[in-house]
Design a protein around this motif. Structure first.
Motif, PDB file in Angstrom:
ATOM      1  N   ASP A 322       0.825  -1.212   0.000  1.00  0.00           N
ATOM      2  CA  ASP A 322       0.000   0.000   0.000  1.00  0.00           C
ATOM      3  C   ASP A 322       0.860   1.263   0.000  1.00  0.00           C
ATOM      4  O   ASP A 322       0.349   2.369  -0.205  1.00  0.00           O
ATOM      5  CB  ASP A 322      -0.919   0.022   1.226  1.00  0.00           C
ATOM      6  CG  ASP A 322      -2.040  -1.007   1.123  1.00  0.00           C
ATOM      7  OD1 ASP A 322      -2.378  -1.400  -0.012  1.00  0.00           O
ATOM      8  OD2 ASP A 322      -2.566  -1.417   2.176  1.00  0.00           O
ATOM      9  N   PHE A 323       2.151   1.101   0.216  1.00  0.00           N
ATOM     10  CA  PHE A 323       3.094   2.223   0.206  1.00  0.00           C
ATOM     11  C   PHE A 323       3.811   2.347  -1.134  1.00  0.00           C
ATOM     12  O   PHE A 323       3.966   3.444  -1.671  1.00  0.00           O
ATOM     13  CB  PHE A 323       4.090   2.055   1.355  1.00  0.00           C
ATOM     14  CG  PHE A 323       5.369   2.824   1.211  1.00  0.00           C
ATOM     15  CD1 PHE A 323       5.357   4.195   0.990  1.00  0.00           C
ATOM     16  CD2 PHE A 323       6.596   2.184   1.324  1.00  0.00           C
ATOM     17  CE1 PHE A 323       6.549   4.902   0.859  1.00  0.00           C
ATOM     18  CE2 PHE A 323       7.781   2.880   1.206  1.00  0.00           C
ATOM     19  CZ  PHE A 323       7.765   4.237   0.967  1.00  0.00           C
ATOM     20  N   VAL A 324       4.247   1.220  -1.695  1.00  0.00           N
ATOM     21  CA  VAL A 324       5.017   1.248  -2.924  1.00  0.00           C
ATOM     22  C   VAL A 324       4.685   0.015  -3.759  1.00  0.00           C
ATOM     23  O   VAL A 324       4.435  -1.059  -3.209  1.00  0.00           O
ATOM     24  CB  VAL A 324       6.535   1.306  -2.611  1.00  0.00           C
ATOM     25  CG1 VAL A 324       7.007   0.053  -1.912  1.00  0.00           C
ATOM     26  CG2 VAL A 324       7.362   1.565  -3.855  1.00  0.00           C
ATOM     27  N   VAL A 325       4.646   0.166  -5.068  1.00  0.00           N
ATOM     28  CA  VAL A 325       4.343  -0.962  -5.949  1.00  0.00           C
ATOM     29  C   VAL A 325       5.554  -1.891  -6.014  1.00  0.00           C
ATOM     30  O   VAL A 325       6.688  -1.461  -5.861  1.00  0.00           O
ATOM     31  CB  VAL A 325       3.963  -0.488  -7.370  1.00  0.00           C
ATOM     32  CG1 VAL A 325       2.701   0.360  -7.333  1.00  0.00           C
ATOM     33  CG2 VAL A 325       5.107   0.289  -8.013  1.00  0.00           C
ATOM     34  N   ARG A 326       5.285  -3.186  -6.198  1.00  0.00           N
ATOM     35  CA  ARG A 326       6.327  -4.208  -6.269  1.00  0.00           C
ATOM     36  C   ARG A 326       7.335  -4.024  -5.123  1.00  0.00           C
ATOM     37  O   ARG A 326       8.538  -3.882  -5.354  1.00  0.00           O
ATOM     38  CB  ARG A 326       7.055  -4.186  -7.611  1.00  0.00           C
ATOM     39  CG  ARG A 326       6.157  -4.223  -8.835  1.00  0.00           C
ATOM     40  CD  ARG A 326       6.946  -4.303 -10.144  1.00  0.00           C
ATOM     41  NE  ARG A 326       8.114  -3.440 -10.153  1.00  0.00           N
ATOM     42  CZ  ARG A 326       8.105  -2.137 -10.421  1.00  0.00           C
ATOM     43  NH1 ARG A 326       6.960  -1.532 -10.711  1.00  0.00           N
ATOM     44  NH2 ARG A 326       9.228  -1.434 -10.417  1.00  0.00           N
ATOM     45  N   ARG A 334      13.528   3.392  -9.359  1.00  0.00           N
ATOM     46  CA  ARG A 334      12.223   3.696  -8.774  1.00  0.00           C
ATOM     47  C   ARG A 334      12.154   5.172  -8.361  1.00  0.00           C
ATOM     48  O   ARG A 334      13.122   5.711  -7.822  1.00  0.00           O
ATOM     49  CB  ARG A 334      12.010   2.818  -7.542  1.00  0.00           C
ATOM     50  CG  ARG A 334      10.608   2.859  -6.962  1.00  0.00           C
ATOM     51  CD  ARG A 334      10.556   2.120  -5.630  1.00  0.00           C
ATOM     52  NE  ARG A 334      10.940   0.719  -5.720  1.00  0.00           N
ATOM     53  CZ  ARG A 334      10.105  -0.272  -6.029  1.00  0.00           C
ATOM     54  NH1 ARG A 334       8.836   0.005  -6.290  1.00  0.00           N
ATOM     55  NH2 ARG A 334      10.526  -1.515  -6.074  1.00  0.00           N
ATOM     56  N   PRO A 335      11.021   5.836  -8.596  1.00  0.00           N
ATOM     57  CA  PRO A 335      10.875   7.220  -8.113  1.00  0.00           C
ATOM     58  C   PRO A 335      11.082   7.299  -6.606  1.00  0.00           C
ATOM     59  O   PRO A 335      10.781   6.353  -5.870  1.00  0.00           O
ATOM     60  CB  PRO A 335       9.436   7.579  -8.502  1.00  0.00           C
ATOM     61  CG  PRO A 335       9.107   6.658  -9.633  1.00  0.00           C
ATOM     62  CD  PRO A 335       9.849   5.383  -9.353  1.00  0.00           C
ATOM     63  N   ALA A 336      11.609   8.411  -6.158  1.00  0.00           N
ATOM     64  CA  ALA A 336      11.893   8.579  -4.728  1.00  0.00           C
ATOM     65  C   ALA A 336      10.643   8.344  -3.896  1.00  0.00           C
ATOM     66  O   ALA A 336       9.550   8.791  -4.250  1.00  0.00           O
ATOM     67  CB  ALA A 336      12.436   9.977  -4.472  1.00  0.00           C
ATOM     68  N   SER A 337      10.803   7.615  -2.806  1.00  0.00           N
ATOM     69  CA  SER A 337       9.683   7.313  -1.923  1.00  0.00           C
ATOM     70  C   SER A 337       9.958   7.869  -0.535  1.00  0.00           C
ATOM     71  O   SER A 337      11.107   8.110  -0.166  1.00  0.00           O
ATOM     72  CB  SER A 337       9.473   5.794  -1.826  1.00  0.00           C
ATOM     73  OG  SER A 337      10.605   5.175  -1.221  1.00  0.00           O
ATOM     74  N   ARG A 338       8.911   8.059   0.218  1.00  0.00           N
ATOM     75  CA  ARG A 338       9.051   8.580   1.590  1.00  0.00           C
ATOM     76  C   ARG A 338       9.196   7.395   2.546  1.00  0.00           C
ATOM     77  O   ARG A 338       8.372   7.157   3.419  1.00  0.00           O
ATOM     78  CB  ARG A 338       7.845   9.437   1.933  1.00  0.00           C
ATOM     79  CG  ARG A 338       7.668  10.634   0.991  1.00  0.00           C
ATOM     80  CD  ARG A 338       6.363  11.370   1.243  1.00  0.00           C
ATOM     81  NE  ARG A 338       6.350  12.030   2.542  1.00  0.00           N
ATOM     82  CZ  ARG A 338       5.306  12.663   3.047  1.00  0.00           C
ATOM     83  NH1 ARG A 338       4.151  12.690   2.362  1.00  0.00           N
ATOM     84  NH2 ARG A 338       5.369  13.242   4.216  1.00  0.00           N
ATOM     85  N   HIS A 339      10.303   6.654   2.362  1.00  0.00           N
ATOM     86  CA  HIS A 339      10.526   5.476   3.199  1.00  0.00           C
ATOM     87  C   HIS A 339      10.804   5.887   4.638  1.00  0.00           C
ATOM     88  O   HIS A 339      11.089   7.054   4.929  1.00  0.00           O
ATOM     89  CB  HIS A 339      11.663   4.623   2.637  1.00  0.00           C
ATOM     90  CG  HIS A 339      13.000   5.322   2.639  1.00  0.00           C
ATOM     91  ND1 HIS A 339      13.717   5.561   3.793  1.00  0.00           N
ATOM     92  CD2 HIS A 339      13.758   5.821   1.625  1.00  0.00           C
ATOM     93  CE1 HIS A 339      14.845   6.169   3.500  1.00  0.00           C
ATOM     94  NE2 HIS A 339      14.898   6.357   2.187  1.00  0.00           N
ATOM     95  N   VAL A 340      10.711   4.893   5.519  1.00  0.00           N
ATOM     96  CA  VAL A 340      10.919   5.154   6.950  1.00  0.00           C
ATOM     97  C   VAL A 340      12.167   4.438   7.471  1.00  0.00           C
ATOM     98  O   VAL A 340      12.251   4.101   8.650  1.00  0.00           O
ATOM     99  CB  VAL A 340       9.671   4.744   7.775  1.00  0.00           C
ATOM    100  CG1 VAL A 340       8.513   5.678   7.508  1.00  0.00           C
ATOM    101  CG2 VAL A 340       9.280   3.285   7.521  1.00  0.00           C
TER     102      VAL A 340
END
Length: 397
Positions: A322-326, A334-340
């Motif tokens: 639900d946060f990132v595809v695959r 991959r486009p930058a994500s707001r990972h934790v």
């Protein structure tokens, strides 16, 4: 004795990946009661949205942990180290105390300040590459490269004398190994704090040009010795170990995914995107520190009562579909994500810019020096530590 049976579910890995049971938990329940690596009963939060919510809400989830600390783990009354071990630091305090402490140290991790450290990091990296090259192949990147570099960088930052750094590494390894007994871990922590107390006292008398000296010069009347010790110890324990494991696992991940490594070699400008994806995909820090619920709250349909302990699984959150595809695929484009991977909210890792800088310097330098870098044998994963990592990374070039 089966170590895997002693390790809580959120700390177990299958190679690079969280164990399937953790993914199943995130998909079906999202929350579970577990016993932490330190023997504390706690709720484990696994979904990305819930993790961000908990980490943002310091009013409902306190970092002081006073309700969860077992008396057996606390220092004996009258122990000279008790004030230091119990002092509030960035991990064990809430606003406004946390805000006050963070404000004093935050300027040390700005882009401007870190640019001053960049030449020294580059020098440390190149020195270790020189030694590795002269030693000949095969080589082991963990003891020769990924482990010593972050320790030296943090020690450079703090102004720790060269002759003291090897002992610090040994103390760090022992403290972060959860198979170490409570008594042994407490002794190692006490030794570390005692050493840092001496270093702080030395800087009180004659401030050096490291971080501790600058803190004394600028905030000497605002920060007491115990607070300075807490800040310095946190940077050493958290900064050196995590970056070391990120360098080792990040390089191993790229070698295990040659198509990704080829993409990076063809386009070195992707290094920042590759680092962010490696941080997300690896999520080497298993969990946040335990927090205490200050009131009754609902998470994932379960009731958490005031006084309950709560921990967040960072690998589970960063692999949430639900946060990132695959989410289970490593994709450095991959486009930058707001990972934790560095946490979130008020307690987002203050040393994150320094960790990123070390990876941005070390990984391209390693690949540039050894364009034919490849595995020489199967690496050994570390189990039972508070961060995921490798015991060895044998390579040829």
């Amino acid at each position: 004795m089966q170590r895997s049976q002693e390790i809580p579910i959120h700390m177990q890995r299958t190679g690079f990946d969280p164990v399937p049971e953790l993914s199943s938990l995130r998909q079906h329940d999202g929350i579970i009661r577990i016993t932490s690596g330190f023997g504390l009963d706690t709720w484990l939060i696994t979904r990305y949205a819930d993790v961000r919510s908990v980490l943002s809400d310091w009013g409902s989830f306190s970092n002081t942990m006073q309700a969860g600390i077992q008396e057996s783990e606390a220092p004996e009354p009258g122990d000279d180290t008790s004030a230091v071990l119990g002092t509030l630091n960035l991990l064990a305090s809430d606003p406004p105390e946390h805000t006050r402490l963070r404000r004093t140290i935050a300027p040390e991790f700005t882009a401007r300040r870190l640019r001053r450290l960049e030449p020294r990091i580059t020098g440390i990296v190149n020195d270790h590459l020189d030694v590795l090259e002269r030693s000949g192949e095969p080589g082991d990147l963990v003891p020769a490269f990924t482990s010593p570099i972050p320790v030296l960088v943090i020690c450079e930052l703090l102004g720790v004398p060269h002759e003291d750094r090897e002992d610090f590494q040994k103390r760090t390894d022992g403290f972060l190994d959860i198979t170490t007994s409570n008594a042994e871990r407490a002794a190692l922590q006490a030794e570390s704090h005692a050493y840092m107390a001496k270093l702080v006292a030395r800087n009180r008398v004659e401030p050096g040009d490291g971080l501790l000296g600058r803190l004394v010069s600028r905030h000497g009347t605002e920060l007491d010795n115990a607070e300075l010790v807490g800040l310095a110890s946190l940077l050493l324990l958290a900064g050196a170990e995590t970056t070391s494991n990120m360098l080792a696992l990040g390089m191993f991940a790229l070698l295990r995914h040659p198509e990704q490594l080829d993409v990076l070699r063809r386009d070195p400008e992707l290094v920042d995107a590759a680092i962010e994806e490696l941080l997300r995909w690896l999520s080497i820090v298993h969990n946040t520190t335990a927090k205490v619920a200050t009131r009754q709250v609902q998470i994932a349909g379960r009731t958490i009562n005031a006084g309950d302990l709560v921990m967040c699984s960072l690998p589970a959150a960063n692999r949430d579909p639900d946060f990132v595809v695959r989410p289970d695929e490593l994709d450095i484009t991959r486009p930058a994500s707001r990972h934790v991977a560095f946490g979130h909210g008020p307690h987002h890792c203050i040393g994150a810019p320094l960790a990123r800088l070390q990876m941005r310097i070390a990984l391209p330098a390693l690949l540039g020096r050894f364009p034919g870098l490849r595995l020489a044998a199967e690496p050994e994963f570390r189990s039972g530590y508070l961060t995921h990592g490798l015991d060895s990374l044998p390579v040829m070039w």
